[in-house]
Design an enzyme around this catalytic site. Structure first.
Site, mmCIF file in Angstrom:
data_model
loop_
_atom_site.group_PDB
_atom_site.id
_atom_site.type_symbol
_atom_site.label_atom_id
_atom_site.label_comp_id
_atom_site.label_asym_id
_atom_site.label_seq_id
_atom_site.Cartn_x
_atom_site.Cartn_y
_atom_site.Cartn_z
ATOM 1 N N HIS A 718 0.821 -1.169 -0.118
ATOM 2 C CA HIS A 718 0.006 -0.168 0.123
ATOM 3 C C HIS A 718 0.681 1.023 0.009
ATOM 4 C CE1 HIS A 718 1.108 -0.398 4.258
ATOM 5 N NE2 HIS A 718 1.008 0.718 4.446
ATOM 6 N N THR A 720 1.600 4.539 2.070
ATOM 7 C CA THR A 720 1.401 5.316 3.163
ATOM 8 C C THR A 720 1.027 6.755 2.794
ATOM 9 O OG1 THR A 720 2.344 3.799 4.801
ATOM 10 C CG2 THR A 720 2.007 6.084 5.323
ATOM 11 N N HIS A 797 5.652 6.208 -1.565
ATOM 12 C CA HIS A 797 6.414 4.828 -1.943
ATOM 13 C C HIS A 797 5.510 3.666 -1.490
ATOM 14 C CE1 HIS A 797 8.280 5.527 2.104
ATOM 15 N NE2 HIS A 797 7.940 4.008 2.031
ATOM 16 N N THR A 799 6.027 -0.075 0.092
ATOM 17 C CA THR A 799 6.922 -1.357 0.481
ATOM 18 C C THR A 799 6.713 -2.363 -0.446
ATOM 19 O OG1 THR A 799 7.159 0.182 2.553
ATOM 20 C CG2 THR A 799 7.788 -2.279 2.363
#
Length: 835
Positions: A718, A720, A797, A799
């Site tokens: 996802h 953030t 970004h 992860t």
């Protein structure tokens, strides 16, 4: 920069010129902004909008409607000041030199023998106040007059030590033709007229600090304005002088006796204004033909009554006869008396002549004292000669320039001087005064004390930066004065020098951050004049002699898109990026890299730093018309008044990022001044914004995607979209904001194109297309006092893994949002929404 608005294109090609076609897809403000950031000097604006012209002019950028080729040529070949409210163009055009001509707007000069000392074949032309007599030269759709004259050269010659006028004039014309035009000085005469007319309409009490001779005509129409200057030279001050003899030095090749008389009378008028704040009747004995009366009446109407056997053509009432002491009963109250009686020497023997002169001096004094002995509101300026004599200790001595330094000087006496004690002054001391002292200013009022004035509007143009003023007291006055227009010297050194040499003195230097003002506008000359109905074709340049204009108590403070706005804020950046730099994207790249954002894909579209603030800081020397502190403050208290156009409000964190980039830029340039400025702006941002960071977050906003074009081994990959530090009872507020922003959130054009190691053991995918919305939602949370976002740069970004992996590059791939949710860190999801 000048903007010349045309309905049709022209076939001619002009140097340093660009055509701009109005973009109907953009609003008037955006068109104005784009025009203001073009790097050429002349903009030919086609299919123009009147509103766009108004926006530019209010910003101090001259923008004129042009109807034909003659108008275009007239404006493109020179610089000018534009009165956009009255549609009057004041040219600053010296092309008249090609007519073997010099010009003056002082009528008295045309009555001298100056033409005997001009360049061979040259002539002198009188053009009227600010070139008003030249209006007939231009049959244009706007009123046009050429305000350029050579009076500055003539007056500089009079006060110089040079005697050869032709060589002096030649040198100055060559200098004028090879150096940049001092546009602010030329434009200042137009500005001063507009400024004090405007201020007088809205303020009962005005104080003017530090006027010089260039303002001597301007204030004739404002008797109630209180002037402060360097103070008078008093009779009692002569005690410091050593005795000298007659010098007999010639000052000017051409006769400037009329100039001396004019300065004496104007000095006396302003002295009278300071005492009584009203216009006096002007009585004059001698001094015919006094052609300079015409000059005074061009600026303000006075009643002159004169006595002289010779004609005085511009006097309201002339008595072609001698005046005697008994005639003083004819002189009324509320007046000044100028006594310039002196018999021509002719062939009289020198000793006999000195005897006559002494007798006439005593006679002149008797007339002066008799005049002052009765009535009220009177001031006298009397012609004197060097002789052993008793004089009132508080009388004011004048020695304005005249053709030759001989034995004469002048003395101003008022009612209090007349009653004051007298002191014996030797002839040699008076010769010392005559030989060594030149009165350089018609304003001889007492110096200004640096303290707040409760009910007055203070104007101090180019007057308070001198280092004989206490710098902290100058700052205190500006901070505390409720209504004022004050200028101080801009610090555009690179080593953050506290003082800069100027002529034979030193000036303190200042930055906008030196002042803790409220409801004030801090801008440049061009930014200031835009607020008074003027604009200018040549903007301020970093010459080393630049001044900040600080307006306290203006009603335009909240109008941030109309006055002292961001027009031209990127112009210097464009000049460098499109000519000298490694790429036109250099500014975007540097701003991201200096904040450790290494994803440069689309950096020119989605930048993590406020370009406005960054450019305003690093290029403050080139464009300080934009009032950055005011802009920051008004946003912080949510009092911005926007007249129109599309407007983007920056999140406070964007401003902080800009300061960080500016500081790194300054360090690389070894620019200590910009480094201090950036640090102080950052401190100011933190002062006016209550920024709290979620560096110890307990909730985060997550964005889950339908699919990810990379392999991953995390449970739920996802984005953030920011972290929060909130109490549980604030969760409904956060959910409400997410619902409020739902449409914008799901409309984000999110893409990815590569993976990288964010740090050791964290493999992530880059994300583009979210920063604009991130900063927008940051603002909403900030205004609701919800702690959102960390102190470090937000780097979007996803992860993918907590293992070391190689970088993968793919084609730019759009990511479709599946859901957006609010989740407790190491806890449960408390809210989720889908499109």
């Amino acid at each position: 920069m000048k903007v010349l608005a045309l309905r049709h294109s022209v076939t001619q090609v002009y140097a340093d010129t660009q055509t701009y076609l109005h973009d109907d897809m953009k609003d008037d403000y955006e068109n104005a902004f784009l025009i203001s950031n073009l790097t050429v000097h002349n903009i030919l604006y086609l299919n123009y909008s009147l509103k766009t012209l108004e926006i530019l002019n209010k910003s101090g950028i001259a923008a004129v409607e042009v109807q034909g080729i003659e108008e275009l040529l007239a404006l493109i070949r020179c610089n000018f000041t534009y009165d956009y409210l009255n549609n009057v163009v004041f040219l600053h055009d010296y092309s008249y030199y090609t007519n073997n001509e010099i010009r003056t707007d002082q009528h008295w000069i045309t009555k001298t023998d100056i033409e005997n000392y001009l360049l061979p074949g040259w002539k002198l032309t009188y053009v009227g106040y600010n070139g008003k007599s030249t209006r007939g030269h231009y049959n244009f759709s706007f009123t046009c007059q050429n305000a350029a004259t050579d009076d500055d050269i003539i007056i500089e010659y009079i006060y110089s030590n040079e005697l050869d006028f032709q060589n002096f004039m030649l040198s100055k014309i060559k200098e004028r033709m090879t150096t940049a035009l001092p546009i602010a000085r030329l434009s200042n005469r137009v500005f001063r007229d507009k400024l004090f007319q405007s201020l007088s309409l809205n303020n009962d009490k005005i104080v003017n600090v530090g006027p010089r001779n260039e303002s001597m005509f301007t204030f004739l129409k404002f008797p109630s304005i209180k002037q402060f200057s360097d103070g008078p030279y008093l009779v009692k001050d002569t005690i410091k002088l050593k005795q000298e003899r007659w010098l007999g030095k010639r000052v000017s090749q051409f006769d400037i006796g009329q100039y001396k008389n004019m300065l004496n009378v104007i000095t006396t008028i302003y002295y009278y204004y300071n005492l009584y704040a009203e216009k006096p009747i002007v009585y004059m004995l001698g001094s015919a033909p006094s052609y300079w009366i015409y000059d005074i009446k061009q600026y303000s109407e006075f009643v002159f009554e004169t006595w002289d056997p010779l004609d005085t053509p511009y006097s309201n009432m002339h008595h072609k006869e001698l005046f005697f002491e008994k005639d003083t009963i004819k002189l009324k109250d509320n007046s000044i008396l100028y006594i310039d009686i002196r018999t021509d020497r002719g062939d009289i023997d020198w000793k006999e002549w000195r005897k006559i002169v002494k007798e006439q001096t005593l006679s002149n004094l008797n007339i002066a004292y008799k005049y002052l002995s009765t009535g009220k509101s009177k001031v006298c300026c009397v012609k004197m000669t060097a002789m052993d004599i008793e004089l009132p200790i508080s009388a004011k001595l004048l020695h304005h320039p005249t053709t030759e330094i001989r034995s004469e000087f002048y003395m101003i006496v008022d009612l209090s001087d007349f009653k004051n004690i007298k002191r014996f002054v030797p002839k040699g001391v008076l010769y010392s005064f005559i030989n060594n002292i030149t009165t350089e200013n018609v304003f001889i009022q007492h110096p200004f004390k640096l303290r707040k004035m409760k009910n007055e509007y203070i104007v101090a143009l180019y007057a308070l930066s001198n280092d004989f003023n206490n710098r902290e007291n100058v700052i205190k006055l500006i901070n505390e004065q409720e209504k004022s227009l004050i200028t101080v010297r801009l610090n555009n050194t690179f080593k953050d020098e506290p003082k800069i040499g100027f002529k034979n003195i030193y000036d303190w230097t200042f930055l906008p951050t030196d002042f803790n003002t409220r409801n004030s506008i801090i801008t440049s000359y061009d930014g200031c004049i835009g607020m008074f109905g003027l604009s200018i074709s040549l903007s301020s340049k970093p010459t080393g002699n630049n001044h900040i204009f600080i307006l306290n108590g203006t009603d335009k403070y909240e109008m941030i898109d109309q006055f002292a706005n961001h027009m031209g804020i990127s112009r210097r950046s464009h000049q460098i990026r499109f000519s000298e730099s490694a790429t036109s994207y250099s500014g975007y790249i540097f701003r991201d890299l200096s904040n450790n954002n290494f994803n440069l894909i689309g950096t020119n579209v989605e930048n993590s730093v406020s370009g406005h603030v960054y450019n305003a800081i690093i290029y403050f020397r080139y464009n300080y018309s934009f009032d950055l502190k005011r802009w920051i403050h008004l946003h912080s208290v949510d009092k911005v008044k926007i007249e129109g156009g599309r407007y983007y409000e920056h999140a406070p964190i964007e401003l902080i990022y800009a300061c960080r980039s500016a500081k790194e830029f300054a360090k690389m340039q070894d620019d200590l001044t910009t480094l201090r400025y950036a640090n102080e702006i950052e401190r100011y941002i933190n002062k006016v914004y209550s920024i709290v960071y979620a560096d110890d977050p307990n909730y985060f906003i997550g964005i889950k995607f339908v699919s990810i074009p990379y392999k991953y081994d995390v449970k739920v990959p996802h984005l953030t979209f920011g972290v929060l530090h909130i109490s549980d009872n604030m969760i409904p507020d956060v959910i409400s904001i997410l619902n409020q922003m739902k449409v914008e959130l799901f409309k984000m054009n999110i893409t990815t194109s590569y993976t990288y190691m964010l740090s050791d053991g964290i493999h992530v995918a880059n994300v583009s297309g979210v920063l604009l919305t991130y900063f927008k939602i940051y603002n909403v949370f900030y205004k609701k006092q919800i702690t959102f976002g960390q102190s470090r740069m937000f780097i979007p970004h996803i992860t993918l893994s907590f293992k070391t992996n190689k970088t993968i590059r793919i084609n730019i791939t759009k990511l479709k949002i599946e859901s957006i949710y609010l989740r407790k860190i190491k806890g449960e999801t408390v809210f989720a929404m889908t499109e």
